[in-house]
Design an enzyme around this catalytic site. Sequence first.
Site, PDB file in Angstrom:
ATOM      1  N   TYR A  17       0.802  -1.223   0.000  1.00 12.32           N
ATOM      2  CA  TYR A  17       0.000   0.000   0.000  1.00 12.32           C
ATOM      3  C   TYR A  17       0.837   1.276   0.000  1.00 12.32           C
ATOM      4  O   TYR A  17       0.290   2.373  -0.083  1.00 12.32           O
ATOM      5  CB  TYR A  17      -0.910   0.024   1.233  1.00 12.32           C
ATOM      6  N   HIS A  22      -4.290   6.603  -0.937  1.00 11.58           N
ATOM      7  CA  HIS A  22      -4.837   6.543   0.422  1.00 11.58           C
ATOM      8  C   HIS A  22      -3.757   6.744   1.476  1.00 11.58           C
ATOM      9  O   HIS A  22      -4.066   7.007   2.636  1.00 11.58           O
ATOM     10  CB  HIS A  22      -5.501   5.174   0.609  1.00 11.58           C
ATOM     11  N   TYR A  74      -4.807  -0.895   9.839  1.00  9.62           N
ATOM     12  CA  TYR A  74      -5.429  -0.468   8.588  1.00  9.62           C
ATOM     13  C   TYR A  74      -6.223   0.812   8.819  1.00  9.62           C
ATOM     14  O   TYR A  74      -6.630   1.129   9.937  1.00  9.62           O
ATOM     15  CB  TYR A  74      -6.301  -1.580   8.005  1.00  9.62           C
ATOM     16  N   ASN A 122     -13.219   6.646   6.234  1.00  2.82           N
ATOM     17  CA  ASN A 122     -13.270   5.660   7.321  1.00  2.82           C
ATOM     18  C   ASN A 122     -12.209   5.897   8.388  1.00  2.82           C
ATOM     19  O   ASN A 122     -12.431   5.595   9.564  1.00  2.82           O
ATOM     20  CB  ASN A 122     -13.140   4.245   6.760  1.00  2.82           C
TER      21      ASN A 122
END
Length: 197
Positions: A17, A22, A74, A122
Amino acid sequence: MNDTWLVAGLGNPGPKYAGNRHNVGRMVIDVLARRAGSSLTTHKARAHVADARLGVLPGGAPGPRVVLAIPGTYMNVSGEPVSALLRFYDIPPERLLVVHDELDLPPSTLRLKRGGGEGGHNGLRSISASTGTKDYVRLRVGIGRPPGRMDAADFVLRDFSPAERPELLVTLEEAADAVEQVVTEGLEKAQLRLHTA
């Protein structure tokens, strides 16, 4: 009065990632740690942290103490390590600054604000739930909307393209400047400088 700030950069852990849109919040923390000459180390709150001083105060004194943090969880459970770090360092939530990606801003646009909604993010939702407040500072780093009919969830998990990298590097430095201005000059002055530039 504890004048230390907690600056948390949001993203997802692991090399898979690392280059994602993000993860732009984590990238800003890396820039700040490099500027401060600090290394991020593992903390029991499931985060990587660096104790640093950011910026320079009028008269040339080192800037205020800042805990730079990257949650080791996460994105959607970022709140647990962030709230644990606030407790560990005895920092009030109003001295929390969260750096995160923002779909609703054009690429490379930066905006500072205190409080407000989470806009479907989120990571912010998790932090608001875990800290029990929305009254913290956010540095929103624009990544733009997905092209065509691409799903937003897929878009944020895509890497910045090679063509986007030069502009991204400039944006990360500008975002780090904005964080330094918040902690050395206060939010209102930093907003004025950033939003009228």
